[in-house]
Write a protein that holds these residues in place. Sequence first.
Motif, PDB file in Angstrom:
ATOM      1  N   LYS A  99     -34.130  46.410 -25.160  1.00  0.00           N
ATOM      2  CA  LYS A  99     -34.466  46.584 -26.582  1.00  0.00           C
ATOM      3  C   LYS A  99     -33.288  46.269 -27.496  1.00  0.00           C
ATOM      4  CE  LYS A  99     -38.416  48.198 -25.149  1.00  0.00           C
ATOM      5  NZ  LYS A  99     -39.597  47.308 -25.124  1.00  0.00           N
ATOM      6  N   LEU A 100     -32.509  45.261 -27.127  1.00  0.00           N
ATOM      7  CA  LEU A 100     -31.307  44.928 -27.879  1.00  0.00           C
ATOM      8  C   LEU A 100     -31.476  43.706 -28.782  1.00  0.00           C
ATOM      9  CD1 LEU A 100     -28.684  45.543 -25.043  1.00  0.00           C
ATOM     10  CD2 LEU A 100     -29.215  47.027 -26.997  1.00  0.00           C
ATOM     11  N   ILE A 101     -32.685  43.121 -28.805  1.00  0.00           N
ATOM     12  CA  ILE A 101     -32.961  42.024 -29.741  1.00  0.00           C
ATOM     13  C   ILE A 101     -34.184  42.356 -30.577  1.00  0.00           C
ATOM     14  CG2 ILE A 101     -31.982  40.293 -28.165  1.00  0.00           C
ATOM     15  CD1 ILE A 101     -34.922  39.371 -27.644  1.00  0.00           C
ATOM     16  N   LYS A 102     -34.332  41.641 -31.676  1.00  0.00           N
ATOM     17  CA  LYS A 102     -35.560  41.725 -32.474  1.00  0.00           C
ATOM     18  C   LYS A 102     -36.522  40.707 -31.884  1.00  0.00           C
ATOM     19  CE  LYS A 102     -33.034  43.220 -36.587  1.00  0.00           C
ATOM     20  NZ  LYS A 102     -32.671  42.956 -37.995  1.00  0.00           N
ATOM     21  N   ASP A 103     -37.502  41.203 -31.137  1.00  0.00           N
ATOM     22  CA  ASP A 103     -38.360  40.327 -30.333  1.00  0.00           C
ATOM     23  C   ASP A 103     -39.034  39.223 -31.137  1.00  0.00           C
ATOM     24  OD1 ASP A 103     -37.902  41.542 -27.837  1.00  0.00           O
ATOM     25  OD2 ASP A 103     -39.329  43.138 -28.294  1.00  0.00           O
ATOM     26  N   ASP A 104     -39.395  39.539 -32.374  1.00  0.00           N
ATOM     27  CA  ASP A 104     -40.129  38.545 -33.157  1.00  0.00           C
ATOM     28  C   ASP A 104     -39.249  37.394 -33.650  1.00  0.00           C
ATOM     29  OD1 ASP A 104     -38.725  40.147 -34.910  1.00  0.00           O
ATOM     30  OD2 ASP A 104     -40.299  40.209 -36.424  1.00  0.00           O
ATOM     31  N   HIS A 219     -34.256  21.941 -10.196  1.00  0.00           N
ATOM     32  CA  HIS A 219     -33.808  23.259 -10.664  1.00  0.00           C
ATOM     33  C   HIS A 219     -34.752  23.736 -11.772  1.00  0.00           C
ATOM     34  CE1 HIS A 219     -32.273  21.288 -14.307  1.00  0.00           C
ATOM     35  NE2 HIS A 219     -31.773  20.369 -13.504  1.00  0.00           N
ATOM     36  N   PRO A 220     -34.727  25.027 -12.088  1.00  0.00           N
ATOM     37  CA  PRO A 220     -35.567  25.526 -13.186  1.00  0.00           C
ATOM     38  C   PRO A 220     -35.195  24.833 -14.504  1.00  0.00           C
ATOM     39  CG  PRO A 220     -34.703  27.355 -11.898  1.00  0.00           C
ATOM     40  CD  PRO A 220     -33.988  26.124 -11.419  1.00  0.00           C
ATOM     41  N   PRO A 221     -36.143  24.741 -15.438  1.00  0.00           N
ATOM     42  CA  PRO A 221     -35.836  24.128 -16.736  1.00  0.00           C
ATOM     43  C   PRO A 221     -34.660  24.831 -17.418  1.00  0.00           C
ATOM     44  CG  PRO A 221     -38.191  24.497 -16.511  1.00  0.00           C
ATOM     45  CD  PRO A 221     -37.548  25.185 -15.354  1.00  0.00           C
ATOM     46  N   ILE A 222     -33.776  24.042 -18.000  1.00  0.00           N
ATOM     47  CA  ILE A 222     -32.603  24.593 -18.687  1.00  0.00           C
ATOM     48  C   ILE A 222     -32.974  24.837 -20.142  1.00  0.00           C
ATOM     49  CG2 ILE A 222     -30.207  24.201 -19.343  1.00  0.00           C
ATOM     50  CD1 ILE A 222     -29.966  22.409 -16.849  1.00  0.00           C
ATOM     51  N   ILE A 223     -33.069  26.097 -20.494  1.00  0.00           N
ATOM     52  CA  ILE A 223     -33.542  26.488 -21.821  1.00  0.00           C
ATOM     53  C   ILE A 223     -32.542  27.451 -22.459  1.00  0.00           C
ATOM     54  CG2 ILE A 223     -35.357  27.727 -23.092  1.00  0.00           C
ATOM     55  CD1 ILE A 223     -37.312  26.782 -20.912  1.00  0.00           C
ATOM     56  N   TYR A 224     -32.213  27.182 -23.727  1.00  0.00           N
ATOM     57  CA  TYR A 224     -31.307  28.038 -24.500  1.00  0.00           C
ATOM     58  C   TYR A 224     -32.129  28.840 -25.512  1.00  0.00           C
ATOM     59  CZ  TYR A 224     -27.160  25.393 -22.937  1.00  0.00           C
ATOM     60  OH  TYR A 224     -26.164  24.810 -22.192  1.00  0.00           O
ATOM     61  N   PRO A 225     -32.395  30.110 -25.235  1.00  0.00           N
ATOM     62  CA  PRO A 225     -33.089  30.926 -26.228  1.00  0.00           C
ATOM     63  C   PRO A 225     -32.104  31.557 -27.219  1.00  0.00           C
ATOM     64  CG  PRO A 225     -32.838  32.162 -24.196  1.00  0.00           C
ATOM     65  CD  PRO A 225     -32.215  30.810 -23.962  1.00  0.00           C
ATOM     66  N   VAL A 226     -32.587  31.852 -28.411  1.00  0.00           N
ATOM     67  CA  VAL A 226     -31.778  32.478 -29.451  1.00  0.00           C
ATOM     68  C   VAL A 226     -32.575  33.625 -30.059  1.00  0.00           C
ATOM     69  CG1 VAL A 226     -32.610  30.818 -31.167  1.00  0.00           C
ATOM     70  CG2 VAL A 226     -30.486  32.072 -31.604  1.00  0.00           C
ATOM     71  N   ALA A 227     -31.869  34.671 -30.502  1.00  0.00           N
ATOM     72  CA  ALA A 227     -32.536  35.804 -31.154  1.00  0.00           C
ATOM     73  C   ALA A 227     -31.543  36.561 -32.022  1.00  0.00           C
ATOM     74  CB  ALA A 227     -33.140  36.747 -30.115  1.00  0.00           C
ATOM     75  N   ALA A 236     -27.675  37.876 -43.786  1.00  0.00           N
ATOM     76  CA  ALA A 236     -27.815  36.425 -43.649  1.00  0.00           C
ATOM     77  C   ALA A 236     -28.236  35.996 -42.248  1.00  0.00           C
ATOM     78  CB  ALA A 236     -26.492  35.744 -44.006  1.00  0.00           C
ATOM     79  N   ALA A 237     -28.404  36.928 -41.325  1.00  0.00           N
ATOM     80  CA  ALA A 237     -28.703  36.561 -39.933  1.00  0.00           C
ATOM     81  C   ALA A 237     -30.003  35.777 -39.813  1.00  0.00           C
ATOM     82  CB  ALA A 237     -28.752  37.817 -39.060  1.00  0.00           C
ATOM     83  N   ALA A 238     -31.039  36.215 -40.498  1.00  0.00           N
ATOM     84  CA  ALA A 238     -32.334  35.530 -40.411  1.00  0.00           C
ATOM     85  C   ALA A 238     -32.244  34.121 -40.986  1.00  0.00           C
ATOM     86  CB  ALA A 238     -33.409  36.332 -41.137  1.00  0.00           C
ATOM     87  N   ALA A 239     -31.530  33.978 -42.107  1.00  0.00           N
ATOM     88  CA  ALA A 239     -31.368  32.657 -42.721  1.00  0.00           C
ATOM     89  C   ALA A 239     -30.554  31.734 -41.815  1.00  0.00           C
ATOM     90  CB  ALA A 239     -30.689  32.790 -44.082  1.00  0.00           C
ATOM     91  N   TYR A 240     -29.567  32.293 -41.147  1.00  0.00           N
ATOM     92  CA  TYR A 240     -28.754  31.495 -40.218  1.00  0.00           C
ATOM     93  C   TYR A 240     -29.609  31.006 -39.050  1.00  0.00           C
ATOM     94  CZ  TYR A 240     -25.273  30.436 -36.640  1.00  0.00           C
ATOM     95  OH  TYR A 240     -24.540  29.822 -35.648  1.00  0.00           O
ATOM     96  N   LEU A 241     -30.440  31.881 -38.534  1.00  0.00           N
ATOM     97  CA  LEU A 241     -31.331  31.487 -37.442  1.00  0.00           C
ATOM     98  C   LEU A 241     -32.288  30.378 -37.903  1.00  0.00           C
ATOM     99  CD1 LEU A 241     -32.376  31.797 -34.599  1.00  0.00           C
ATOM    100  CD2 LEU A 241     -33.717  33.771 -35.328  1.00  0.00           C
ATOM    101  N   ASP A 242     -32.807  30.518 -39.113  1.00  0.00           N
ATOM    102  CA  ASP A 242     -33.680  29.475 -39.660  1.00  0.00           C
ATOM    103  C   ASP A 242     -32.945  28.140 -39.752  1.00  0.00           C
ATOM    104  OD1 ASP A 242     -35.849  31.154 -39.892  1.00  0.00           O
ATOM    105  OD2 ASP A 242     -35.509  31.606 -42.016  1.00  0.00           O
ATOM    106  N   PHE A 243     -31.675  28.203 -40.127  1.00  0.00           N
ATOM    107  CA  PHE A 243     -30.877  26.977 -40.221  1.00  0.00           C
ATOM    108  C   PHE A 243     -30.736  26.314 -38.845  1.00  0.00           C
ATOM    109  CE2 PHE A 243     -26.695  24.923 -39.760  1.00  0.00           C
ATOM    110  CZ  PHE A 243     -26.833  23.891 -40.678  1.00  0.00           C
ATOM    111  N   LEU A 244     -30.447  27.118 -37.813  1.00  0.00           N
ATOM    112  CA  LEU A 244     -30.296  26.559 -36.470  1.00  0.00           C
ATOM    113  C   LEU A 244     -31.565  25.849 -36.012  1.00  0.00           C
ATOM    114  CD1 LEU A 244     -28.365  29.333 -34.477  1.00  0.00           C
ATOM    115  CD2 LEU A 244     -27.436  27.308 -35.633  1.00  0.00           C
TER     116      LEU A 244
END
Length: 262
Positions: A99-104, A219-227, A236-244
Motif C-alpha cells: 500500500k505504498l503507491i496510489k494505485d490509480d 525472457h519476460p517482457p521488459i516493462i517500466y511501470p511508474v506511480a 506537482a507530482a501528478a503533473a510531473y507524471l502527466d508530463f512523463l
Amino acid sequence: MHHRRWGKAAGAAATVAWLLTATLALPVQAAEKVTVFAAASMKNALDAANAAWQTETGNETTVSYAASSALAKQIEGGAPADIFISADLAWMDYVAEKKLIKDDTRTNLLGNRIVLVAAKDKAQPVEIKEGFDLAGLVGDGKLAMGEVKSVPAGKYGKAALEKLGAWSAVESKVAGAESVRAALALVSRGEAPYGIVYQTDAAADPGVAIVGTFPEDSHPPIIYPVAVLAESKSAAAAAYLDFLKSDKAAPFFTEQGFTILK
C-alpha cells in the motif's frame, strides 16, 4: 491651474506607488519539488526529460537512481519520495502490495531490450540463439550482469540464458553488480569482457558496443511501470507524471532506445 495639475500628478504617483507596494507584497509562489526514485537504466533519458520539465514549469526534480530492488526497499523503509519508476513489474508490485503507491496513478510507461555488450575496441558480433556458447566467449573472464536475484536486468538476463540453454555453463563466471549501470561500468573499464545490460545503457556509454540482442521471447517482457507514492506531499507530482506520459517527453526516451507503452 498649476496646483490642480500638481495635485493630479501627485495622486497618480501615489496610486502607482500603492500598486507597486501591493504587488511586491503578494506572496511569491515557490517552485514545487518532486523527488523521484528511478531505475538506474533511466538516468540519461530521465535527466533530459527533467531538464525540459523544469524549464517549462519552473518546478524542480531530485532523482535517486539505483536498482529497482534497492529503491523499493528504501520506499518500504520510509524514504521520502513522490514518484517511483521501476525497471520491472515485480518491484512495483512489491510496493503496491504494501500500500505504498496510489494505485490509480500506476502506468506502464516504457519498454526496453536486453543486449550483450563488449568493450568497443574488442567488439565482435555474436549470434545469440539457443545453445550459443557464451561460456566459451567469456573464457577466463567474467560476465557482468545485475544481481540475478534482485536487479531486474539481471533477472531478465538469467531468464534469457536459461531459455537459451547457456546459463548452467556460464553461471560460475557471472560477476553480479548492484545495478545495471554498475555492470555496464565493468565492461566499459575492461574488467569484464562481456556484459548483459539494457540497450539503453549501451547507448549511454561510448566505451561499449552491442554485439548481440537477446530474442524478445527468451525472457519476460521488459516493462517500466511508474506511480505516485502514497505518502507523496508534492502538489506537482501528478503533473510531473502527466508530463512523463506526454508526447513532449516521449522523444527523450525514444532517443535513448526505450519504447513507449502508454
